[in-house]
Design a protein around this motif. Structure first.
Motif, PDB file in Angstrom:
ATOM      1  N   MET A   1       0.844  -1.195   0.000  1.00 49.49           N
ATOM      2  CA  MET A   1       0.000   0.000   0.000  1.00 49.49           C
ATOM      3  C   MET A   1       0.876   1.240   0.000  1.00 49.49           C
ATOM      4  SD  MET A   1      -2.726   1.281   2.911  1.00 49.49           S
ATOM      5  CE  MET A   1      -3.928   0.011   2.523  1.00 49.49           C
ATOM      6  N   PRO A   2       0.602   2.216  -0.844  1.00 53.53           N
ATOM      7  CA  PRO A   2       1.396   3.448  -0.824  1.00 53.53           C
ATOM      8  C   PRO A   2       1.300   4.125   0.539  1.00 53.53           C
ATOM      9  CG  PRO A   2      -0.038   3.348  -2.764  1.00 53.53           C
ATOM     10  CD  PRO A   2      -0.456   2.231  -1.862  1.00 53.53           C
ATOM     11  N   LEU A   3       2.324   4.861   0.886  1.00 50.87           N
ATOM     12  CA  LEU A   3       2.324   5.586   2.151  1.00 50.87           C
ATOM     13  C   LEU A   3       1.264   6.684   2.078  1.00 50.87           C
ATOM     14  CD1 LEU A   3       3.752   5.703   4.871  1.00 50.87           C
ATOM     15  CD2 LEU A   3       5.395   7.282   3.867  1.00 50.87           C
ATOM     16  N   LEU A   4       0.258   6.606   2.936  1.00 45.91           N
ATOM     17  CA  LEU A   4      -0.868   7.527   2.881  1.00 45.91           C
ATOM     18  C   LEU A   4      -0.481   8.916   3.395  1.00 45.91           C
ATOM     19  CD1 LEU A   4      -3.714   5.202   4.228  1.00 45.91           C
ATOM     20  CD2 LEU A   4      -3.206   5.785   1.843  1.00 45.91           C
ATOM     21  N   ASN A   5      -1.148   9.919   2.844  1.00 41.05           N
ATOM     22  CA  ASN A   5      -0.996  11.315   3.282  1.00 41.05           C
ATOM     23  C   ASN A   5       0.437  11.828   3.122  1.00 41.05           C
ATOM     24  OD1 ASN A   5      -2.159  13.678   4.246  1.00 41.05           O
ATOM     25  ND2 ASN A   5      -1.879  13.156   6.402  1.00 41.05           N
ATOM     26  N   ASP A  33       8.755  -0.179  -2.195  1.00 45.23           N
ATOM     27  CA  ASP A  33       8.516   1.185  -1.742  1.00 45.23           C
ATOM     28  C   ASP A  33       9.788   1.874  -1.269  1.00 45.23           C
ATOM     29  OD1 ASP A  33       5.628   1.304  -2.053  1.00 45.23           O
ATOM     30  OD2 ASP A  33       5.541  -0.166  -0.444  1.00 45.23           O
ATOM     31  N   THR A  34      10.956   1.351  -1.622  1.00 46.28           N
ATOM     32  CA  THR A  34      12.208   1.978  -1.208  1.00 46.28           C
ATOM     33  C   THR A  34      12.344   3.396  -1.747  1.00 46.28           C
ATOM     34  OG1 THR A  34      13.298   0.915  -3.102  1.00 46.28           O
ATOM     35  CG2 THR A  34      13.472  -0.180  -0.963  1.00 46.28           C
ATOM     36  N   ARG A  35      11.638   3.701  -2.821  1.00 46.61           N
ATOM     37  CA  ARG A  35      11.667   5.069  -3.364  1.00 46.61           C
ATOM     38  C   ARG A  35      11.188   6.083  -2.327  1.00 46.61           C
ATOM     39  NH1 ARG A  35       6.520   6.385  -4.248  1.00 46.61           N
ATOM     40  NH2 ARG A  35       4.997   4.699  -4.415  1.00 46.61           N
ATOM     41  N   LEU A  36      10.415   5.639  -1.331  1.00 43.59           N
ATOM     42  CA  LEU A  36       9.892   6.548  -0.321  1.00 43.59           C
ATOM     43  C   LEU A  36      11.005   7.174   0.500  1.00 43.59           C
ATOM     44  CD1 LEU A  36       6.907   4.387   0.999  1.00 43.59           C
ATOM     45  CD2 LEU A  36       6.783   6.305  -0.592  1.00 43.59           C
ATOM     46  N   VAL A  37      12.122   6.484   0.641  1.00 45.12           N
ATOM     47  CA  VAL A  37      13.187   6.993   1.489  1.00 45.12           C
ATOM     48  C   VAL A  37      14.383   7.501   0.689  1.00 45.12           C
ATOM     49  CG1 VAL A  37      12.526   5.561   3.445  1.00 45.12           C
ATOM     50  CG2 VAL A  37      14.184   4.695   1.803  1.00 45.12           C
ATOM     51  N   ALA A  59      10.842  -2.856   5.631  1.00 41.63           N
ATOM     52  CA  ALA A  59      10.943  -3.142   4.203  1.00 41.63           C
ATOM     53  C   ALA A  59      11.602  -2.029   3.412  1.00 41.63           C
ATOM     54  CB  ALA A  59       9.543  -3.411   3.625  1.00 41.63           C
ATOM     55  N   VAL A  60      11.538  -0.796   3.932  1.00 41.59           N
ATOM     56  CA  VAL A  60      12.048   0.322   3.129  1.00 41.59           C
ATOM     57  C   VAL A  60      13.245   1.028   3.751  1.00 41.59           C
ATOM     58  CG1 VAL A  60       9.804   0.749   2.069  1.00 41.59           C
ATOM     59  CG2 VAL A  60      10.406   1.955   4.156  1.00 41.59           C
ATOM     60  N   LEU A  61      13.530   0.763   5.019  1.00 39.74           N
ATOM     61  CA  LEU A  61      14.687   1.420   5.630  1.00 39.74           C
ATOM     62  C   LEU A  61      15.974   0.808   5.108  1.00 39.74           C
ATOM     63  CD1 LEU A  61      13.585   1.861   9.337  1.00 39.74           C
ATOM     64  CD2 LEU A  61      13.915   3.637   7.635  1.00 39.74           C
ATOM     65  N   GLY A  62      16.917   1.653   4.819  1.00 38.67           N
ATOM     66  CA  GLY A  62      18.191   1.159   4.319  1.00 38.67           C
ATOM     67  C   GLY A  62      19.159   2.309   4.138  1.00 38.67           C
ATOM     68  N   GLY A  63      20.367   1.988   3.804  1.00 33.67           N
ATOM     69  CA  GLY A  63      21.354   3.032   3.577  1.00 33.67           C
ATOM     70  C   GLY A  63      21.615   3.817   4.842  1.00 33.67           C
ATOM     71  N   ALA A  64      21.620   5.137   4.720  1.00 38.05           N
ATOM     72  CA  ALA A  64      21.960   6.007   5.846  1.00 38.05           C
ATOM     73  C   ALA A  64      20.736   6.528   6.578  1.00 38.05           C
ATOM     74  CB  ALA A  64      22.796   7.191   5.335  1.00 38.05           C
ATOM     75  N   VAL A  65      19.545   6.022   6.252  1.00 39.22           N
ATOM     76  CA  VAL A  65      18.336   6.537   6.886  1.00 39.22           C
ATOM     77  C   VAL A  65      18.250   6.058   8.337  1.00 39.22           C
ATOM     78  CG1 VAL A  65      15.811   6.581   6.824  1.00 39.22           C
ATOM     79  CG2 VAL A  65      17.114   6.604   4.703  1.00 39.22           C
ATOM     80  N   ARG A  66      17.999   6.991   9.234  1.00 42.70           N
ATOM     81  CA  ARG A  66      17.845   6.676  10.651  1.00 42.70           C
ATOM     82  C   ARG A  66      16.374   6.756  11.022  1.00 42.70           C
ATOM     83  NH1 ARG A  66      18.214   9.621  15.514  1.00 42.70           N
ATOM     84  NH2 ARG A  66      18.618  11.532  14.372  1.00 42.70           N
ATOM     85  N   HIS A  67      15.900   5.780  11.792  1.00 37.81           N
ATOM     86  CA  HIS A  67      14.515   5.749  12.241  1.00 37.81           C
ATOM     87  C   HIS A  67      14.496   6.205  13.688  1.00 37.81           C
ATOM     88  CE1 HIS A  67      10.690   3.176  13.192  1.00 37.81           C
ATOM     89  NE2 HIS A  67      10.397   4.441  12.999  1.00 37.81           N
ATOM     90  N   ALA A  68      14.063   7.446  13.940  1.00 37.23           N
ATOM     91  CA  ALA A  68      14.023   7.995  15.291  1.00 37.23           C
ATOM     92  C   ALA A  68      12.614   7.878  15.848  1.00 37.23           C
ATOM     93  CB  ALA A  68      14.473   9.456  15.284  1.00 37.23           C
ATOM     94  N   THR A  69      12.421   7.043  16.870  1.00 38.72           N
ATOM     95  CA  THR A  69      11.110   6.901  17.487  1.00 38.72           C
ATOM     96  C   THR A  69      10.997   7.925  18.615  1.00 38.72           C
ATOM     97  OG1 THR A  69      11.989   5.160  18.907  1.00 38.72           O
ATOM     98  CG2 THR A  69      10.893   4.465  16.899  1.00 38.72           C
TER      99      THR A  69
END
Length: 224
Positions: A1-5, A33-37, A59-69
């Motif tokens: 599903m595409p990322l909504l909003n 959906d890796t294009r999202l990041v 599924a889409v996190l990769g490379g240098a992207v950091r996921h900050a919760t």
């Protein structure tokens, strides 16, 4: 599903495109959906711990992207939403959160300033995301009408968002105040009026822990 909003905050403003994005939470994303990041350094997740699903960005996190919760100071879990009054005024809720979660807002914006280009999201990408983005835009002296327009762009996406969150259908909305199922311009206007009472975003954020160098970082990255 595409990322909504999903949208570039520059779409409703005169800011530099490709620097700050906003969206609803991820749902059933795939490796396609890796294009999202692409080009992002940070995904700032504003949800509380009880709202997240393990690996929902995996599924889409990769490379240098950091996921900050960053959701420790705020939540909109079903249990939390059920405690809110049925006649809730959304603008009043926003104003109350601004006054009582000031340090949380400053901390979120500090993380975003350090991680641009960034995507910021909560559950629907409307309330917590809308307030954080509005603070950043006010900090950059964006006209309040443009801030309201950016907030209201969520409205067309709400039917799909509510379905994704399980808040659509016979059993969904009954437990949730009706105000939370809409994105009225009046709510953002109340938020901005309260922010003005508090001295505007720069004064408010500096008072509550955001540093001047991070403000300059935001301005350098986002102002054309």
């Amino acid at each position: 599903m595409p990322l909504l909003n999903l949208r570039d905050v520059a779409a409703a403003t005169s800011l530099r495109p490709g620097v700050l994005y906003r969206s609803a939470q991820p749902h059933a994303l795939t490796s396609e959906d890796t294009r999202l990041v692409t080009g992002l350094r940070l995904i700032a997740d504003l949800r509380g711990d009880d709202e997240r699903r393990p690996g929902d960005w995996a599924a889409v996190l990769g490379g240098a992207v950091r996921h900050a919760t960053l959701g420790a100071g705020s939540t909109s879990s079903p249990a939390q939403l059920a405690t809110l009054p049925a006649d809730l005024d959304l603008g009043d809720l926003y104003a109350g959160l601004l006054r009582h979660r000031a340090a949380w807002f400053a901390g979120v914006i500090a993380e975003i300033a350090d991680g641009l280009p960034a995507l910021v999201h909560c559950a629907a990408g409307k309330d917590r995301t809308g307030m954080v983005v509005a603070l950043i835009l006010d900090l950059l002296d964006v006209d309040h009408e443009a801030i309201v327009r950016d907030y209201a762009l969520t409205a067309p996406a709400l039917p799909d968002i509510l379905l994704m969150l399980g808040l659509s259908g016979a059993d969904g909305p009954a437990a949730v105040p009706g105000a939370l199922l809409d994105a009225p311009e009046s709510a953002m206007r109340t938020f901005l009026a309260t922010l003005d009472e508090l001295g505007g975003a720069e004064t408010f954020l500096l008072t509550n822990g955001l540093t001047a160098d991070r403000i300059e970082r935001l301005r350098a990255a986002l102002l054309p």
